[in-house]
Design an enzyme around this catalytic site. Structure first.
Site, PDB file in Angstrom:
ATOM      1  N   HIS A  37       0.840  -1.204   0.000  1.00 50.42           N
ATOM      2  CA  HIS A  37       0.000   0.000   0.000  1.00 50.42           C
ATOM      3  C   HIS A  37       0.878   1.257   0.000  1.00 50.42           C
ATOM      4  O   HIS A  37       0.592   2.232  -0.693  1.00 50.42           O
ATOM      5  CB  HIS A  37      -0.919  -0.029   1.222  1.00 50.42           C
ATOM      6  N   GLU A  65       0.528   5.910  12.760  1.00 49.01           N
ATOM      7  CA  GLU A  65      -0.751   5.320  13.123  1.00 49.01           C
ATOM      8  C   GLU A  65      -0.648   3.812  13.351  1.00 49.01           C
ATOM      9  O   GLU A  65      -1.288   3.269  14.243  1.00 49.01           O
ATOM     10  CB  GLU A  65      -1.732   5.589  11.978  1.00 49.01           C
ATOM     11  N   ASP A  66       0.137   3.145  12.541  1.00 47.63           N
ATOM     12  CA  ASP A  66       0.107   1.681  12.526  1.00 47.63           C
ATOM     13  C   ASP A  66       1.318   0.981  13.137  1.00 47.63           C
ATOM     14  O   ASP A  66       1.335  -0.248  13.203  1.00 47.63           O
ATOM     15  CB  ASP A  66      -0.052   1.176  11.078  1.00 47.63           C
TER      16      ASP A  66
HETATM   17 MN    MN Z   1      -2.764   4.628   4.049  1.00 45.46          MN
END
Ligand code: MN
Length: 474
Positions: A37, A65-66
């Site tokens: 991605h 975020e991840d």
């Molecule tokens: Mn993204």
């Protein structure tokens, strides 16, 4: 536009390595590694001719975020600009905000960051472009929300920034998830029509190219463009599904490497050979669309029973129409975009968006007002001097007045539309010429709130009414 240098590559590979380590083997819903991605997002940015900081930030955009990587770590490794870009697209924490609120506030944060550096928005659009293309792997409820948000917010933003290609792709990818039946119908119709017209378009193209060559034109090229599906669907709805009234499903495009004068000369030559439908001639070169779009559109009889659209533009207008703001983002050493006419206009719109969001309280109002004020169907009206003013559909002369200046709204006494006096609750239409008559003693009335459309007008009217009642109570 330039090709990447060694130094660009060094930064981008470093970002890629860093992301690979941080995201590890994490997978997306599709089963694809997260890294895929990130690479697709970076590719989308490269297609927009983004610079190395933007591409690198695109690779790193999900890292805060991840993964466990902290801001400070990222800053140490990549510096302030890239951290700013990454942070701008990072959603707010799940703990403090919930559901819709988190969503609206994250969007607000995105606008704030974009006002400082528009590259933040490019990253968000590049991210969304890949997400919408892989939507089939997401659960149906989330799928619908993302498709709707893409259609209602991100595609209109891309449109407003003149990114025609991005806007068209986002809409066409979201379309089947929201209206599968209409999607299938429109697709079939487009295929049929494009097929029917192909021979005629090719023939007309040959005739025009030959004639132009004979007249001494050497620097031009032509191509065929097929209308995007969602925009065709919307146009069909506007014309009550009367396909006979839509002539631009596929069109012939003539692009000159010379200046706009040549566009008008080409138009003259075409009208000399093919009879035009006069009311269909649109000169967006003399009067550009508010997003900066420029081109001449004409609709002509092909001579063998068909009616076709021909678009004429310079090469510069062409790239501008495809990539919009992205085609201008050449940054100087101080990381400030180099300014220029149409870029300044687009930046001005972003600033408006920024100032507007400051005045809206609450998350729910935020999303609703955002749609009416910026992204729903718009009309374009003129000032008596010929300036274009953009307003939400069904706006009144009062909305127009406040759009010109708060003082014009605050002292509006009367309004003329196309030279005739009208009442303030008149609904304005596309291409109206609107004039506001101002009197020093005039002030906003309670009644205006019944028809004022824009958040800005409503806000100013309320302030003025409050002031008035305060004075009375003194
Ligand atoms: Mn993204």
């Amino acid at each position: 536009m330039r090709s990447p240098t060694e130094k660009d590559r060094e930064l981008i590979s470093r970002a890629l390595e860093f992301a690979r380590k941080a995201h590890g083997d994490n997978k997306r819903m599709s089963g694809e590694p997260c890294l895929a991605h990130l690479i697709e997002t970076a590719k989308n940015l490269a297609n927009l001719k983004a610079d190395k900081e933007t591409i690198s930030a695109g690779i790193l955009h999900d890292i805060l975020e991840d993964t466990d990587i902290k801001r400070e770590e990222l800053e140490k490794e990549f510096g302030g600009t890239i951290v700013f870009l990454v942070d701008g697209v990072t959603k707010l924490g799940k703990i403090k905000y919930r559901g819709l609120e988190r969503h609206a506030e994250s969007l607000r944060k995105l606008f704030v960051a974009t006002a400082k550096d528009v590259r933040v928005l490019l990253i968000k659009l590049a991210d969304r472009l890949h997400n919408i293309k892989t939507l089939q792997y997401i659960n149906p409820e989330k799928r619908r929300r993302i498709a709707l948000e893409t259609l209602e917010i991100y595609a209109p933003i891309a449109n407003r920034l003149g990114m025609g290609h991005m806007k068209g792709t986002l809409e066409d990818e979201a379309f089947p998830y929201l209206k599968p039946k209409e999607y299938a119908e429109t697709l079939e119709l487009r295929q049929k029509k494009t097929h029917e017209l192909a021979k005629t378009l090719e023939k007309v193209n040959r005739i025009i190219c030959k004639k132009l060559a004979k007249e001494g034109f050497t620097k031009f090229w032509t191509d065929f463009r097929v209308k995007h599906l969602y925009s065709l669907h919307k146009k069909l709805e506007r014309y009550e599904k009367d396909i006979g009234k839509i002539f631009d499903i596929s069109a012939l495009r003539i692009i000159t490497l010379n200046n706009k004068d040549e566009c008008y000369r080409i138009l003259g030559i075409i009208h000399n050979m093919f009879k035009p439908l006069p009311e269909r001639l649109k000169d967006y070169i003399a009067v550009p669309k508010p997003n900066g779009y420029q081109s001449i559109h004409t609709v002509v009889f092909s001579g063998d029973g068909e009616i076709i659209e021909i678009q004429i533009r310079t090469e510069e207008m062409h790239w501008e129409a495809e990539f919009g703001i992205a085609s201008h983002l050449v940054y100087d050493e101080a990381n400030k975009p180099k300014s220029g006419g149409s870029l300044d206009k687009k930046i001005k719109w972003i600033k408006q968006l920024f100032n507007w969001q400051k005045n809206i309280e609450g998350s729910e109002d935020f999303l609703e007002n955002l749609k009416t004020d910026f992204f729903n169907d718009r009309i374009f009206v003129f000032t008596p001097k010929g300036d274009v003013i953009e307003l939400p559909i069904d706006s009144s002369p009062i909305d127009f007045a406040f759009q010109i200046h708060s003082e014009v709204g605050n002292h509006a006494f009367g309004a003329k539309v196309n030279g005739k006096m009208v009442s303030f609750d008149t609904k304005l239409k596309n291409n109206d010429i609107v004039e506001i008559i101002v009197k020093e003693k005039s002030e906003p009335s309670q009644k205006w709130l019944e028809f004022a459309k824009t958040t800005d007008a409503v806000k100013h009217i309320k302030i003025a009414l409050e002031e008035k009642s305060k004075c009375r109570n003194l």
